[in-house]
Scaffold this motif. Structure first.
Motif, short mmCIF file in Angstrom:
data_model
loop_
_atom_site.label_atom_id
_atom_site.label_comp_id
_atom_site.label_asym_id
_atom_site.label_seq_id
_atom_site.Cartn_x
_atom_site.Cartn_y
_atom_site.Cartn_z
N PRO A 16 0.83 -1.12 -0.25
CA PRO A 16 -0.13 -0.29 0.14
C PRO A 16 0.65 1.29 0.11
O PRO A 16 1.89 1.08 0.20
CB PRO A 16 -0.91 -0.25 1.09
N GLU A 17 -0.26 2.61 0.08
CA GLU A 17 0.77 3.56 0.14
C GLU A 17 1.58 3.65 1.34
O GLU A 17 0.93 3.34 2.46
CB GLU A 17 0.24 4.80 -0.43
N PHE A 28 9.47 7.69 9.16
CA PHE A 28 10.15 7.22 8.89
C PHE A 28 11.97 8.04 9.61
O PHE A 28 11.90 9.11 9.67
CB PHE A 28 10.87 6.15 8.23
N VAL A 29 13.19 7.53 10.45
CA VAL A 29 14.73 8.21 10.03
C VAL A 29 15.62 7.93 9.36
O VAL A 29 15.25 6.34 10.20
CB VAL A 29 14.86 8.45 11.99
N ALA A 75 6.61 -1.00 2.86
CA ALA A 75 5.91 -0.07 2.47
C ALA A 75 6.42 1.92 2.86
O ALA A 75 6.85 2.24 2.32
CB ALA A 75 4.02 0.44 2.90
N GLN A 76 6.67 1.30 3.95
CA GLN A 76 7.60 2.80 4.95
C GLN A 76 9.27 3.05 4.16
O GLN A 76 9.46 4.07 3.70
CB GLN A 76 7.43 2.99 6.68
N VAL A 77 9.77 1.70 3.87
CA VAL A 77 11.18 1.65 3.16
C VAL A 77 10.79 2.16 2.32
O VAL A 77 12.05 2.55 1.91
CB VAL A 77 11.33 0.37 3.25
N ARG A 78 9.88 1.15 1.24
CA ARG A 78 10.25 1.81 -0.07
C ARG A 78 10.06 3.43 -0.12
O ARG A 78 10.68 4.75 -0.68
CB ARG A 78 8.97 1.59 -0.39
N ASN A 86 14.86 -1.35 -4.08
CA ASN A 86 15.75 -1.95 -4.68
C ASN A 86 16.60 -1.67 -3.38
O ASN A 86 18.07 -2.41 -3.49
CB ASN A 86 16.02 -2.46 -6.39
N ARG A 87 16.81 -0.80 -3.61
CA ARG A 87 18.33 -0.68 -2.70
C ARG A 87 18.27 -1.17 -0.58
O ARG A 87 18.98 -0.23 -0.04
CB ARG A 87 17.77 1.51 -1.59
#
Length: 153
Positions: A16-17, A28-29, A75-78, A86-87
Protein backbone atom coordinates in the motif's frame (compact mmCIF):
# COMPACT_ATOMS: atom_id res chain seq x y z
CA UNK A 1 8.87 -2.60 -10.46
CA UNK A 2 11.70 -3.61 -8.11
CA UNK A 3 12.90 -7.19 -7.71
CA UNK A 4 11.41 -7.18 -4.23
CA UNK A 5 8.05 -5.94 -5.49
CA UNK A 6 8.13 -8.67 -8.15
CA UNK A 7 8.67 -11.24 -5.39
CA UNK A 8 5.85 -9.68 -3.35
CA UNK A 9 3.55 -9.92 -6.39
CA UNK A 10 4.43 -13.63 -6.67
CA UNK A 11 3.28 -13.93 -3.05
CA UNK A 12 0.06 -12.07 -3.88
CA UNK A 13 1.08 -8.93 -1.96
CA UNK A 14 0.85 -5.38 -3.26
CA UNK A 15 2.40 -2.77 -1.01
CA UNK A 16 0.00 0.00 0.00
CA UNK A 17 0.98 3.64 0.11
CA UNK A 18 3.05 4.24 3.24
CA UNK A 19 0.67 4.96 6.14
CA UNK A 20 0.76 8.51 7.50
CA UNK A 21 1.56 9.08 11.18
CA UNK A 22 -1.40 9.19 13.55
CA UNK A 23 0.27 11.64 15.96
CA UNK A 24 3.26 13.98 16.35
CA UNK A 25 6.08 11.84 14.93
CA UNK A 26 7.67 11.03 11.58
CA UNK A 27 7.14 7.67 9.88
CA UNK A 28 10.86 7.00 9.51
CA UNK A 29 14.28 8.44 10.23
CA UNK A 30 17.29 7.75 8.02
CA UNK A 31 20.69 7.82 9.66
CA UNK A 32 23.67 6.63 7.64
CA UNK A 33 22.65 3.39 5.96
CA UNK A 34 19.93 2.63 8.51
CA UNK A 35 16.24 3.48 8.40
CA UNK A 36 14.31 3.39 11.67
CA UNK A 37 10.62 2.83 10.93
CA UNK A 38 8.07 3.99 13.49
CA UNK A 39 5.63 1.43 14.83
CA UNK A 40 3.18 0.17 12.22
CA UNK A 41 -0.19 -0.92 13.53
CA UNK A 42 -2.23 -3.86 12.32
CA UNK A 43 -4.49 -2.86 9.42
CA UNK A 44 -6.15 -4.88 6.69
CA UNK A 45 -7.86 -3.32 3.66
CA UNK A 46 -7.71 0.11 5.31
CA UNK A 47 -9.40 -1.10 8.50
CA UNK A 48 -7.81 -1.50 11.91
CA UNK A 49 -7.31 -5.07 13.11
CA UNK A 50 -8.56 -4.83 16.68
CA UNK A 51 -8.35 -7.36 19.47
CA UNK A 52 -6.58 -8.70 22.49
CA UNK A 53 -4.69 -11.98 22.23
CA UNK A 54 -5.76 -14.38 24.92
CA UNK A 55 -9.20 -12.75 25.20
CA UNK A 56 -11.03 -12.21 21.91
CA UNK A 57 -8.32 -13.13 19.42
CA UNK A 58 -6.42 -16.36 18.72
CA UNK A 59 -2.78 -16.79 17.64
CA UNK A 60 -3.55 -17.33 13.91
CA UNK A 61 -5.47 -14.03 13.78
CA UNK A 62 -2.61 -12.31 15.59
CA UNK A 63 -0.10 -13.84 13.19
CA UNK A 64 -2.07 -12.45 10.24
CA UNK A 65 -2.17 -9.03 11.93
CA UNK A 66 1.61 -9.12 12.39
CA UNK A 67 2.07 -9.93 8.69
CA UNK A 68 0.02 -6.83 7.85
CA UNK A 69 2.36 -4.78 10.06
CA UNK A 70 5.34 -6.15 8.10
CA UNK A 71 3.69 -5.15 4.83
CA UNK A 72 3.30 -1.60 6.19
CA UNK A 73 6.93 -1.62 7.31
CA UNK A 74 8.03 -2.45 3.75
CA UNK A 75 5.79 0.33 2.42
CA UNK A 76 7.59 2.76 4.75
CA UNK A 77 10.99 1.44 3.62
CA UNK A 78 9.96 2.03 0.01
CA UNK A 79 8.99 5.62 0.92
CA UNK A 80 12.31 6.11 2.76
CA UNK A 81 14.13 4.88 -0.37
CA UNK A 82 12.31 7.35 -2.64
CA UNK A 83 10.26 4.54 -4.19
CA UNK A 84 13.21 2.24 -4.96
CA UNK A 85 12.81 -0.85 -2.80
CA UNK A 86 15.89 -2.38 -4.46
CA UNK A 87 17.90 -0.11 -2.12
CA UNK A 88 16.88 -2.38 0.78
CA UNK A 89 19.89 -4.41 1.94
CA UNK A 90 18.41 -6.25 4.92
CA UNK A 91 16.06 -6.21 7.86
CA UNK A 92 18.17 -5.53 10.95
CA UNK A 93 15.71 -5.65 13.88
CA UNK A 94 12.01 -5.80 14.64
CA UNK A 95 10.33 -4.99 17.92
CA UNK A 96 6.82 -6.41 18.10
CA UNK A 97 4.16 -5.41 20.60
CA UNK A 98 1.20 -7.73 21.14
CA UNK A 99 -2.00 -6.49 22.75
CA UNK A 100 -2.55 -9.42 25.09
CA UNK A 101 -3.86 -10.58 28.42
CA UNK A 102 -1.52 -10.97 31.38
CA UNK A 103 -1.44 -14.75 31.06
CA UNK A 104 -0.88 -14.87 27.28
CA UNK A 105 2.61 -16.23 26.54
CA UNK A 106 2.70 -16.74 22.76
CA UNK A 107 3.90 -13.28 21.74
CA UNK A 108 6.74 -14.82 19.74
CA UNK A 109 4.29 -16.97 17.75
CA UNK A 110 2.24 -13.87 16.91
CA UNK A 111 5.26 -11.84 15.76
CA UNK A 112 6.40 -14.81 13.67
CA UNK A 113 3.71 -13.63 11.25
CA UNK A 114 5.94 -10.67 10.41
CA UNK A 115 9.25 -12.53 10.63
CA UNK A 116 8.14 -15.45 8.48
CA UNK A 117 6.69 -13.11 5.86
CA UNK A 118 9.86 -11.00 5.65
CA UNK A 119 12.03 -14.10 5.18
CA UNK A 120 9.62 -15.45 2.55
CA UNK A 121 9.65 -12.11 0.70
CA UNK A 122 13.32 -11.19 1.10
CA UNK A 123 15.17 -14.47 1.65
CA UNK A 124 18.22 -14.20 3.88
CA UNK A 125 17.98 -10.39 3.77
CA UNK A 126 14.74 -10.77 5.72
CA UNK A 127 16.39 -12.56 8.67
CA UNK A 128 16.66 -10.22 11.64
CA UNK A 129 17.14 -9.75 15.36
CA UNK A 130 13.84 -9.39 17.20
CA UNK A 131 11.94 -8.73 20.39
CA UNK A 132 8.32 -9.78 20.95
CA UNK A 133 6.65 -8.31 24.00
CA UNK A 134 3.22 -8.09 25.54
CA UNK A 135 1.35 -4.82 26.00
CA UNK A 136 -1.69 -4.29 28.20
CA UNK A 137 -3.14 -2.20 25.38
CA UNK A 138 -2.06 -0.64 22.09
CA UNK A 139 -3.16 2.52 20.27
CA UNK A 140 -6.80 2.45 19.15
CA UNK A 141 -7.13 -1.12 20.45
CA UNK A 142 -5.10 -2.70 17.63
CA UNK A 143 -3.88 -6.25 18.07
CA UNK A 144 -0.24 -5.74 17.02
CA UNK A 145 2.27 -2.94 16.48
CA UNK A 146 5.75 -3.51 15.04
CA UNK A 147 8.67 -1.13 14.57
CA UNK A 148 11.78 -1.94 12.58
CA UNK A 149 15.32 -1.06 11.65
CA UNK A 150 16.41 -1.66 8.04
CA UNK A 151 19.74 -1.31 6.26
CA UNK A 152 19.62 0.45 2.88
CA UNK A 153 22.16 1.49 0.24
Amino acid sequence: MSDIETRLAELGVTLPEAPVPAANYVPFVRTGDLVHISGQISMRDGELVLGKLGADMEVPEGTAAAKQCAISLLAQVRAACDGDLNRLVRVVKLTGFVNSTGDFTDQSKVINGASDFLVEALGDAGRHARSAVSAASLPMGVAVEIEGIFQIR
